[in-house]
Design a protein around this motif. Structure first.
Motif, PDB file in Angstrom:
ATOM      1  N   GLU A 192       5.114 -20.939  15.472  1.00 20.86           N
ATOM      2  CA  GLU A 192       3.737 -21.171  14.836  1.00 20.86           C
ATOM      3  C   GLU A 192       3.164 -19.726  14.326  1.00 20.86           C
ATOM      4  O   GLU A 192       2.727 -19.652  13.312  1.00 20.86           O
ATOM      5  N   ARG A 193       3.378 -18.590  15.085  1.00 26.49           N
ATOM      6  CA  ARG A 193       3.124 -17.305  14.366  1.00 26.49           C
ATOM      7  C   ARG A 193       3.610 -16.889  13.258  1.00 26.49           C
ATOM      8  O   ARG A 193       2.935 -16.374  12.289  1.00 26.49           O
ATOM      9  N   LEU A 194       5.307 -17.235  13.025  1.00 25.09           N
ATOM     10  CA  LEU A 194       5.924 -16.845  11.996  1.00 25.09           C
ATOM     11  C   LEU A 194       5.488 -17.913  10.872  1.00 25.09           C
ATOM     12  O   LEU A 194       5.570 -17.243   9.709  1.00 25.09           O
ATOM     13  N   ARG A 195       5.312 -18.929  11.219  1.00 23.17           N
ATOM     14  CA  ARG A 195       4.777 -19.875   9.964  1.00 23.17           C
ATOM     15  C   ARG A 195       3.474 -19.400   9.536  1.00 23.17           C
ATOM     16  O   ARG A 195       3.165 -19.494   8.127  1.00 23.17           O
ATOM     17  N   ARG A 196       2.375 -18.989  10.283  1.00 19.21           N
ATOM     18  CA  ARG A 196       1.354 -18.367   9.748  1.00 19.21           C
ATOM     19  C   ARG A 196       1.389 -17.014   8.918  1.00 19.21           C
ATOM     20  O   ARG A 196       0.705 -16.898   7.856  1.00 19.21           O
ATOM     21  N   GLU A 197       2.285 -16.456   9.368  1.00 23.57           N
ATOM     22  CA  GLU A 197       2.546 -15.166   8.642  1.00 23.57           C
ATOM     23  C   GLU A 197       3.199 -15.474   7.385  1.00 23.57           C
ATOM     24  O   GLU A 197       2.991 -14.513   6.534  1.00 23.57           O
ATOM     25  N   ALA A 198       4.139 -16.351   7.426  1.00 22.97           N
ATOM     26  CA  ALA A 198       4.799 -16.813   5.948  1.00 22.97           C
ATOM     27  C   ALA A 198       3.830 -17.180   5.069  1.00 22.97           C
ATOM     28  O   ALA A 198       3.845 -17.055   3.921  1.00 22.97           O
ATOM     29  N   LEU A 203       0.380 -16.177   0.259  1.00 30.76           N
ATOM     30  CA  LEU A 203      -0.945 -16.334  -0.194  1.00 30.76           C
ATOM     31  C   LEU A 203      -1.175 -15.095  -0.845  1.00 30.76           C
ATOM     32  O   LEU A 203      -1.715 -14.827  -2.062  1.00 30.76           O
ATOM     33  N   GLU A 204      -0.742 -13.786  -0.206  1.00 28.38           N
ATOM     34  CA  GLU A 204      -0.854 -12.572  -0.613  1.00 28.38           C
ATOM     35  C   GLU A 204      -0.244 -12.115  -2.113  1.00 28.38           C
ATOM     36  O   GLU A 204      -0.639 -11.534  -2.926  1.00 28.38           O
ATOM     37  N   GLN A 205       1.081 -12.932  -1.979  1.00 24.82           N
ATOM     38  CA  GLN A 205       1.795 -12.800  -3.315  1.00 24.82           C
ATOM     39  C   GLN A 205       1.377 -13.343  -4.564  1.00 24.82           C
ATOM     40  O   GLN A 205       1.396 -12.864  -5.794  1.00 24.82           O
ATOM     41  N   GLN A 206       0.667 -14.840  -4.155  1.00 23.99           N
ATOM     42  CA  GLN A 206       0.173 -15.516  -5.264  1.00 23.99           C
ATOM     43  C   GLN A 206      -1.181 -14.712  -5.703  1.00 23.99           C
ATOM     44  O   GLN A 206      -1.422 -14.543  -7.036  1.00 23.99           O
ATOM     45  N   GLN A 207      -1.806 -13.881  -4.841  1.00 18.38           N
ATOM     46  CA  GLN A 207      -3.060 -13.066  -5.258  1.00 18.38           C
ATOM     47  C   GLN A 207      -2.839 -11.874  -6.111  1.00 18.38           C
ATOM     48  O   GLN A 207      -3.354 -11.397  -6.992  1.00 18.38           O
TER      49      GLN A 207
END
Length: 234
Positions: A192-198, A203-207
């Protein structure tokens, strides 16, 4: 005497004077011996005992930590959640200070923690920030997450750090029933943590790369021409 000391210690703890409460308990051991202190600890509510124990780490050995029984300690450990410490730093400090003190019956303490409701959950919290290493250790018997091949089992002497590595080794090799309750939960949390980090990374890349995804306003709209001579179906 024990009753009055329990009341005094509880009062000091309620007023935030944890050091004063610990001093009162230690003074009893100095004047009347360890047995007298052990008797008082039996009467002390788990939440008050926890308040005293959690103030000390492995670098500050306490007489209370030396004399607390496995059952008393286990009850105190499961109450740590009441403090809402999301870092679990105090939990790790007090477990390390008691389980890995000199000549401590570490196995008895772990068994007592496993026997009490919420004990395994407390150990999951203890290992929560080492989830990846623990899950890796299950498969490869090493905490080095860069090694992903079969190898000889880690020797106990290599991981005697009086910390999370030693505790994990003990759980896997000497308390497997407890470990089977602990590591699958850590594995689930890791996924779950790795999913959230991905998701956050995407999202940061898109921004930072707006041109990669054209905004809806930039997409040309399709023009629909209606023949004025065409009768409406309505």
């Amino acid at each position: 005497m024990s009753n009055s000391l329990v009341v005094k210690a509880a009062s000091l703890i309620r007023n935030g004077d944890i050091a004063g409460a610990e001093y009162a308990l230690v003074s009893l051991a100095d004047t009347e011996g360890d047995r007298a202190l052990i008797a008082v600890l039996e009467e002390l509510p788990p939440k008050d005992l926890l308040a005293v124990i959690r103030e000390f780490d492995a670098s500050k050995e306490s007489v209370v930590n030396l004399l607390v029984t496995p059952e008393q300690f286990a009850r105190a450990v499961v109450m740590e959640k009441l403090y809402g410490d999301h870092t679990h730093a105090r939990l790790r400090g007090m477990i390390n200070a008691v389980l890995f003190r000199h000549d401590a019956p570490t196995g008895e303490f772990l068994e007592a923690i496993g026997d009490v409701d919420g004990g395994c959950e407390a150990l999951i919290d203890y290992l929560s920030d080492r989830d990846e290493e623990v899950v890796h250790f299950v498969t490869y018997d090493t905490f080095n997450i860069n090694l992903m091949e079969e190898r000889d089992a880690v020797d106990k002497a290599e991981i005697s750090d009086h910390d999370w590595k030693q505790l994990t080794w003990l759980l896997k090799h000497e308390h497997p029933d407890m470990f089977r309750q602990i590591w699958p939960v850590l594995k689930t949390r890791l996924k779950e943590r790795l999913r959230r980090e991905a998701e956050l990374e995407l999202l940061e890349q898109q921004q930072h790369e707006p041109e990669a995804a054209a905004p809806a306003a930039a997409i040309p709209k399709k023009t629909v021409t209606i023949d004025p001579t065409e009768e409406s179906a309505l």
